[in-house]
Enzyme design. Structure first.
Site, short mmCIF file in Angstrom:
data_model
loop_
_atom_site.label_atom_id
_atom_site.label_comp_id
_atom_site.label_asym_id
_atom_site.label_seq_id
_atom_site.Cartn_x
_atom_site.Cartn_y
_atom_site.Cartn_z
N SER A 124 -7.49 -1.25 3.21
CA SER A 124 -6.16 -2.19 3.87
C SER A 124 -7.12 -3.00 4.77
O SER A 124 -8.15 -2.99 5.28
CB SER A 124 -5.52 -1.17 4.63
OG SER A 124 -4.82 -1.70 5.55
N TYR A 148 -4.69 4.83 11.72
CA TYR A 148 -4.47 4.76 10.47
C TYR A 148 -5.76 3.99 9.95
O TYR A 148 -6.52 4.09 9.03
CB TYR A 148 -3.31 4.11 10.36
CG TYR A 148 -3.20 3.74 8.71
CD1 TYR A 148 -3.30 2.37 8.48
CD2 TYR A 148 -3.12 4.21 7.61
CE1 TYR A 148 -3.42 1.56 7.38
CE2 TYR A 148 -3.33 4.03 6.35
CZ TYR A 148 -3.46 2.40 6.02
OH TYR A 148 -3.48 1.95 5.16
N LYS A 152 -9.31 4.57 7.16
CA LYS A 152 -9.67 3.54 6.20
C LYS A 152 -11.11 3.18 6.49
O LYS A 152 -11.94 3.26 5.42
CB LYS A 152 -8.58 2.49 6.00
CG LYS A 152 -7.40 2.79 5.66
CD LYS A 152 -7.39 3.40 4.39
CE LYS A 152 -5.76 3.31 3.74
NZ LYS A 152 -5.85 4.37 2.43
C1 WQD Z 1 4.75 -7.65 8.83
C2 WQD Z 1 5.39 -8.91 10.12
C3 WQD Z 1 5.87 -8.12 11.94
C4 WQD Z 1 9.20 -5.40 10.65
C5 WQD Z 1 1.63 -2.83 8.00
C6 WQD Z 1 0.37 -2.04 8.17
C7 WQD Z 1 -0.70 -2.32 7.24
C8 WQD Z 1 -0.15 -2.46 5.95
C9 WQD Z 1 0.90 -3.20 5.59
C10 WQD Z 1 -0.90 -0.18 4.96
C11 WQD Z 1 4.72 -8.63 11.31
C12 WQD Z 1 7.11 -8.44 11.25
C13 WQD Z 1 8.21 -6.56 10.75
C14 WQD Z 1 10.12 -5.63 11.31
C15 WQD Z 1 9.39 -7.87 12.30
N1 WQD Z 1 0.10 -1.05 5.53
N2 WQD Z 1 8.15 -7.53 11.54
N3 WQD Z 1 10.45 -6.84 12.10
O1 WQD Z 1 2.37 -4.79 10.42
O2 WQD Z 1 1.45 -6.55 8.96
O3 WQD Z 1 1.03 -4.22 8.29
O4 WQD Z 1 1.82 -3.13 6.48
O5 WQD Z 1 -2.06 -0.57 4.75
O6 WQD Z 1 -1.73 -1.38 7.71
O7 WQD Z 1 0.03 -2.50 9.39
O8 WQD Z 1 3.20 -5.28 8.07
O9 WQD Z 1 5.42 -5.54 7.47
O10 WQD Z 1 5.19 -3.95 9.47
O11 WQD Z 1 4.85 -6.85 9.48
O12 WQD Z 1 9.51 -8.90 12.69
O13 WQD Z 1 11.43 -4.89 11.56
O14 WQD Z 1 6.83 -8.73 10.04
O15 WQD Z 1 5.78 -8.19 13.33
O16 WQD Z 1 4.69 -9.86 11.81
P1 WQD Z 1 2.09 -5.34 8.92
P2 WQD Z 1 4.83 -5.34 8.56
#
Ligand code: WQD
Length: 354
Positions: A124, A148, A152
């Protein structure tokens, strides 16, 4: 060729199983269904028309893992199985180290025992932590900032040491950026348990009427519109990256890491806008404070995968949103069957035929 797919019932696993079967591979799936449902594998068979065997086991049960290798001539392994919620990993780190690191160690030991030394590991972009510069290349220092991500990173280091000790291993470390979207059939897709942590499933659940409004975590980041920027990649493009890595390792030994991203970043507001355009649904939102652990911008430099694997992402953000919406519209409660009164009906036997 027979490919063992651990975590094959999951979101990325099921999409990769579809592509493996449609490209002529035979597959064996291992899954403990802790964060997935057997229904996803029934859908894989429905899409491909091909059957395969599934073992309902936990990787921590070494005897059961050995039985899979005794039952089948495995040519390579794609290892998806693992817990993957960043927030949860902060709350229960030991569960993550036990499940992800120990489970992987057992799998790798059994692979070595049976001289199966071709492995694709589901890593990841989280291993990069908060990148100093973007786009991110594979050679930057790994600085995971949560349990997490550290699992990895540790597994990658275990594999680096393994490959350096025994040059007959062929290992690809695939570092996913933000997988979203769904297979064009609308039959398989992302189906998180409980309120989604990730952006896209949350948005699609608003569109289907299961959630009220989107909380956007911070609009004061140093980005064009103040909201977080990520490299969203279509899950089918991601699946194809695994097939390209599989092809590459038929002719190459050693270990390499590859960024699987599009190389383009989109902000939260840009994703909301794209989803509204393709779905025709308005997505109400409100700005709230930043989510702890979030970073401002993260997107890939995917040049290495393009050069060495002859792979690149082909689908744009609108197609990702349209495919995600089709899945959600066709499956308002995901794989849960509405009539299901009790929690998921776990399989009654270790062995399932799909
Ligand atoms: C994306 C953007 C949030 C939800 C995570 C894991 C990573 C990988 C992918 C496994 C960010 C914003 C999100 C919400 C929001 N998983 N957001 N409101 O955090 O980049 O990555 O998922 O490998 O390990 O960390 O993805 O989709 O959670 O967030 O504003 O309700 O959307 O702040 O900018 P992230 P995400």
């Amino acid at each position: 060729m027979t490919i063992l797919v651990t975590g094959g019932a999951g979101y990325i696993g099921s999409h990769t199983c579809v592509e493996l079967l449609q490209h002529g591979y035979d597959i064996i799936v291992v899954d403990n269904f802790s964060n997935s449902r057997p229904e996803s594998l029934h859908r894989v068979k429905q899409i491909t028309g091909r059957t395969f065997q599934t073992y309902y086991i936990n990787l921590l049960d070494k005897k059961s893992v050995e039985k899979v290798f005794l039952d089948h001539q495995i040519d390579a392994v794609i290892h998806f199985a693992g817990l993957k919620a960043v927030g949860e990993s902060v709350a229960v780190p030991l569960q993550y180290y036990q499940n992800n690191v120990k489970g992987s160690l057992i799998l790798f030991e059994v692979m070595e025992q049976f001289s199966v030394k071709k492995l694709i590991f589901s890593s990841s972009a989280t291993v990069y932590g908060n990148p100093k510069t973007v786009p991110i290349t594979e050679d930057v220092e790994l600085r995971a900032t949560n349990p997490y991500g550290r699992t990895k990173q540790m597994i990658e280091e275990i594999l680096l040491d393994t490959a350096h000790a025994d040059s007959s291993w062929s290992i690809a470390l695939l570092r996913y950026f933000n997988p979203i979207g769904a297979h064009e059939s609308g039959l398989i897709g992302e189906d998180p348990e409980g309120p989604p942590n990730n952006l896209l499933p949350y948005i699609s659940q608003i569109a289907i009427g299961r959630r009220e409004q989107l909380r956007i975590f911070g609009n004061n980041y140093p980005t064009a519109d103040g909201t977080g920027v990520r490299d969203y990649i279509h899950v089918v493009d991601l699946a194809m990256g695994h097939l390209k890595a599989l092809e590459h390792m038929q002719k190459n030994h050693g270990i390499e890491a590859y960024n699987l991203g599009t190389g383009k970043g989109y902000s939260v507001l840009e994703v909301v806008d794209a989803f509204e355009r393709v779905s025709g649904n308005q997505i109400p939102y409100t700005f709230v404070k930043r989510r702890p652990g979030d970073i401002s911008s993260c997107f890939a430099d995917p040049a290495k995968a393009k050069k060495q694997l002859a792979w690149q992402a082909m689908r744009g953000i609108e197609e990702m949103c349209a495919d995600a919406w089709r899945w959600q519209r066709n499956n308002p409660t995901g794989y849960r069957i509405i009539s299901e009164k009790t929690p998921m009906q776990k399989p009654t036997s270790v062995f399932l035929m799909h």
